[in-house]
Design a protein around this motif. Structure first.
Motif, short mmCIF file in Angstrom:
data_model
loop_
_atom_site.label_atom_id
_atom_site.label_comp_id
_atom_site.label_asym_id
_atom_site.label_seq_id
_atom_site.Cartn_x
_atom_site.Cartn_y
_atom_site.Cartn_z
N SER A 37 -5.48 10.61 -18.15
CA SER A 37 -6.15 9.32 -18.36
C SER A 37 -7.65 9.40 -18.05
O SER A 37 -8.42 8.59 -18.54
N ARG B 63 3.56 1.89 -1.66
CA ARG B 63 4.28 2.17 -2.90
C ARG B 63 3.69 3.42 -3.56
O ARG B 63 2.48 3.59 -3.66
N LEU B 64 4.56 4.27 -4.02
CA LEU B 64 4.11 5.50 -4.67
C LEU B 64 3.74 5.21 -6.12
O LEU B 64 4.40 4.45 -6.82
N GLN B 65 2.68 5.83 -6.56
CA GLN B 65 2.27 5.72 -7.95
C GLN B 65 3.09 6.71 -8.76
O GLN B 65 3.44 7.78 -8.28
N PRO B 66 3.41 6.37 -10.01
CA PRO B 66 4.16 7.32 -10.83
C PRO B 66 3.30 8.57 -11.09
O PRO B 66 2.08 8.49 -11.14
N GLN C 92 1.28 11.50 -12.90
CA GLN C 92 0.47 11.50 -14.11
C GLN C 92 0.45 12.90 -14.71
O GLN C 92 0.52 13.89 -13.99
N ASP D 72 0.81 -1.21 0.00
CA ASP D 72 0.00 0.00 0.00
C ASP D 72 0.84 1.27 0.00
O ASP D 72 0.38 2.31 -0.42
#
Length: 83
Positions: free
Chosen positions: A58, A38-41, A43, A36
């Motif tokens: 997106s 982990r960083l999202q890249p 956008q 949980d």
């Protein structure tokens, strides 16, 4: 005195049992917590041509194509056109 010794043994046994159980629960939770965190890249963000709301590319509705696409936040704003 004999009952006091039995009570002491029972209290120590319960304490050891609870500490082991707590350690097992913490080990079971750690892999889920790591996933949980982990960083999202990042956008690319675009602005709605009608209201100016910034949203991820997106999620935006696109009208037109490259080199000058126009982005909208909803179908209603796309139907109304640029402000």
């Amino acid at each position: 005195m004999k009952y006091l010794l039995v009570l002491l043994v029972i209290v120590i046994a319960v304490g050891v049992w609870r500490s082991r159980r707590r350690a097992e629960n913490l080990e079971a939770r750690r892999p889920a917590a790591r996933a949980d965190n982990r960083l999202q890249p990042p956008q690319d963000m675009v602005a709605c041509a009608h209201c100016g709301l910034h949203l991820p590319r997106s999620d935006a509705l696109v009208l037109g194509s490259a080199p000058h696409p126009v982005y909208y936040c909803s179908a209603e704003h796309r139907a109304q056109g640029p402000a």
